[in-house]
Design a protein around this motif. Structure first.
Motif, PDB file in Angstrom:
ATOM      1  N   UNK A  80       3.865  -2.771-100.497  1.00  0.00           N
ATOM      2  CA  UNK A  80       3.226  -2.275-101.403  1.00  0.00           C
ATOM      3  C   UNK A  80       4.031  -1.839-102.755  1.00  0.00           C
ATOM      4  N   UNK A  81       5.142  -1.554-102.401  1.00  0.00           N
ATOM      5  CA  UNK A  81       6.003  -1.055-103.466  1.00  0.00           C
ATOM      6  C   UNK A  81       6.354  -2.151-104.383  1.00  0.00           C
ATOM      7  N   UNK A  82       6.487  -3.452-103.810  1.00  0.00           N
ATOM      8  CA  UNK A  82       7.176  -4.490-104.598  1.00  0.00           C
ATOM      9  C   UNK A  82       5.920  -4.768-105.649  1.00  0.00           C
ATOM     10  N   UNK A  83       4.793  -4.875-105.252  1.00  0.00           N
ATOM     11  CA  UNK A  83       3.448  -5.122-106.183  1.00  0.00           C
ATOM     12  C   UNK A  83       3.173  -4.022-106.969  1.00  0.00           C
ATOM     13  N   UNK A  84       3.913  -2.841-106.978  1.00  0.00           N
ATOM     14  CA  UNK A  84       3.789  -1.846-107.948  1.00  0.00           C
ATOM     15  C   UNK A  84       2.572  -0.847-107.486  1.00  0.00           C
ATOM     16  N   UNK A  85       2.127  -0.688-106.237  1.00  0.00           N
ATOM     17  CA  UNK A  85       1.242   0.199-105.778  1.00  0.00           C
ATOM     18  C   UNK A  85       1.809   0.947-104.517  1.00  0.00           C
ATOM     19  N   UNK A  86       2.493   1.859-104.673  1.00  0.00           N
ATOM     20  CA  UNK A  86       3.138   2.384-103.394  1.00  0.00           C
ATOM     21  C   UNK A  86       1.971   3.280-102.612  1.00  0.00           C
ATOM     22  N   UNK A  87       1.181   3.416-103.138  1.00  0.00           N
ATOM     23  CA  UNK A  87       0.256   4.254-102.213  1.00  0.00           C
ATOM     24  C   UNK A  87      -0.787   3.269-101.365  1.00  0.00           C
ATOM     25  N   UNK A 122      -0.444  -9.298-103.502  1.00  0.00           N
ATOM     26  CA  UNK A 122       0.651  -9.111-102.148  1.00  0.00           C
ATOM     27  C   UNK A 122       0.716 -10.509-101.470  1.00  0.00           C
ATOM     28  N   UNK A 123      -0.194 -11.321-101.347  1.00  0.00           N
ATOM     29  CA  UNK A 123       0.144 -12.597-100.652  1.00  0.00           C
ATOM     30  C   UNK A 123       0.992 -13.379-101.423  1.00  0.00           C
ATOM     31  N   UNK A 124       0.941 -13.367-102.945  1.00  0.00           N
ATOM     32  CA  UNK A 124       2.000 -14.185-103.352  1.00  0.00           C
ATOM     33  C   UNK A 124       3.329 -13.798-103.379  1.00  0.00           C
ATOM     34  N   UNK A 125       3.350 -12.449-103.570  1.00  0.00           N
ATOM     35  CA  UNK A 125       4.677 -11.646-103.311  1.00  0.00           C
ATOM     36  C   UNK A 125       5.286 -12.127-102.134  1.00  0.00           C
ATOM     37  N   UNK A 126       4.638 -11.940-100.802  1.00  0.00           N
ATOM     38  CA  UNK A 126       5.073 -12.469 -99.488  1.00  0.00           C
ATOM     39  C   UNK A 126       5.307 -13.857 -99.584  1.00  0.00           C
ATOM     40  N   UNK A 127       4.794 -14.643-100.288  1.00  0.00           N
ATOM     41  CA  UNK A 127       4.981 -16.156-100.058  1.00  0.00           C
ATOM     42  C   UNK A 127       6.337 -16.457-100.782  1.00  0.00           C
ATOM     43  N   UNK A 128       6.568 -15.890-101.982  1.00  0.00           N
ATOM     44  CA  UNK A 128       7.780 -15.898-102.721  1.00  0.00           C
ATOM     45  C   UNK A 128       9.127 -15.050-102.321  1.00  0.00           C
ATOM     46  N   UNK A 129       8.845 -13.943-101.765  1.00  0.00           N
ATOM     47  CA  UNK A 129       9.716 -12.963-101.959  1.00  0.00           C
ATOM     48  C   UNK A 129      10.297 -12.557-100.670  1.00  0.00           C
ATOM     49  N   UNK A 130       9.879 -13.079 -99.554  1.00  0.00           N
ATOM     50  CA  UNK A 130      10.060 -12.751 -98.053  1.00  0.00           C
ATOM     51  C   UNK A 130      10.516 -14.133 -97.573  1.00  0.00           C
ATOM     52  N   UNK A 131      11.919 -14.150 -97.543  1.00  0.00           N
ATOM     53  CA  UNK A 131      12.383 -15.527 -96.888  1.00  0.00           C
ATOM     54  C   UNK A 131      12.427 -15.611 -95.346  1.00  0.00           C
ATOM     55  N   UNK A 132      12.705 -16.837 -95.159  1.00  0.00           N
ATOM     56  CA  UNK A 132      12.655 -17.282 -93.572  1.00  0.00           C
ATOM     57  C   UNK A 132      13.895 -16.469 -92.827  1.00  0.00           C
ATOM     58  N   UNK A 133      13.335 -15.878 -91.780  1.00  0.00           N
ATOM     59  CA  UNK A 133      14.183 -15.096 -91.098  1.00  0.00           C
ATOM     60  C   UNK A 133      14.337 -13.612 -91.255  1.00  0.00           C
ATOM     61  N   UNK A 134      13.538 -13.000 -92.459  1.00  0.00           N
ATOM     62  CA  UNK A 134      13.493 -11.816 -92.800  1.00  0.00           C
ATOM     63  C   UNK A 134      12.201 -11.210 -92.560  1.00  0.00           C
ATOM     64  N   UNK A 135      12.195 -10.146 -92.505  1.00  0.00           N
ATOM     65  CA  UNK A 135      10.919  -9.141 -92.288  1.00  0.00           C
ATOM     66  C   UNK A 135      10.897  -8.147 -93.481  1.00  0.00           C
TER      67      UNK A 135
END
Length: 201
Positions: free
Chosen positions: A139-146, A119-132
């Protein structure tokens, strides 16, 4: 079985959001600690020494952390923990000044693992500055929707806040959500990135 030690160092960092403790190994930045007054700093250092052994400079005349002034992070020599700290401080200076939007620091993920690390690696690379991003979306992005609640746990356990931007994770209903550094710190970071208006006072 003998315990192995890892070369690591730490330094205080005076941030606009309050004092931080930065710790790094030769591999990269390993921890950022909020509200790093004397008590919190000592607790964090005790945990790090228990995990990695003595820090560079322990027992010397530098009880206040490594002196990274004058250390170049851009030399051609292999980077040790002091160079990694200098690089982290340099990039944090630029971030808080509003001139850096993407951290390019090497990170040492040793203090996390499993689902949290994914999750943290996805956050570090996939959520840009100024976005939320919402907990469910992450959870969906890392394939764990639950696992939206587990994402919240991962954010609370983030060893690298600010650099791995857990302040960008908010509630899907529009609420700001929780934050280990405190809600005032979260609002300040989101305001810096243009997501929220600047606090009036």
């Amino acid at each position: 079985m003998t315990n192995t030690t890892t070369a690591w160092a730490w330094t205080p960092y005076d941030a606009p959001i309050g004092p931080l403790l930065l710790a790094a190994t030769g591999e990269g930045l390993i921890q950022v600690v909020f509200h790093a007054g004397p008590d919190i700093t000592e607790r964090a250092l005790t945990r790090l020494r228990g995990r990695f052994g003595p820090a560079v400079g322990d027992g010397a005349d530098t009880p206040d952390g490594a002196d990274i002034s004058g250390i170049s992070s851009g030399s051609g020599a292999p980077a040790g923990p002091l160079a990694r700290l200098a690089e982290a401080a340099e990039q944090l200076d630029a971030y808080f000044a509003g001139t850096l939007r993407t951290f390019t620091l090497p990170l040492d993920w040793s203090l996390t693992g499993g689902f949290n690390e994914r999750v943290l690696r996805e956050l570090a690379t996939g959520v840009r500055y100024g976005a939320t991003v919402g907990y469910q979306d992450l959870a969906d992005r890392v394939g764990e929707p639950g696992a939206a609640r587990a994402v919240g746990v991962a954010m609370a356990a983030n060893p690298l806040p600010v650099v791995v931007p857990c302040h960008r994770v908010v509630e899907s209903g529009g609420g700001i959500g929780g934050f280990g550094g405190g809600l005032e710190t979260k609002r300040t970071l989101l305001a810096l990135e243009g997501v929220l208006p600047e606090p009036l006072f």
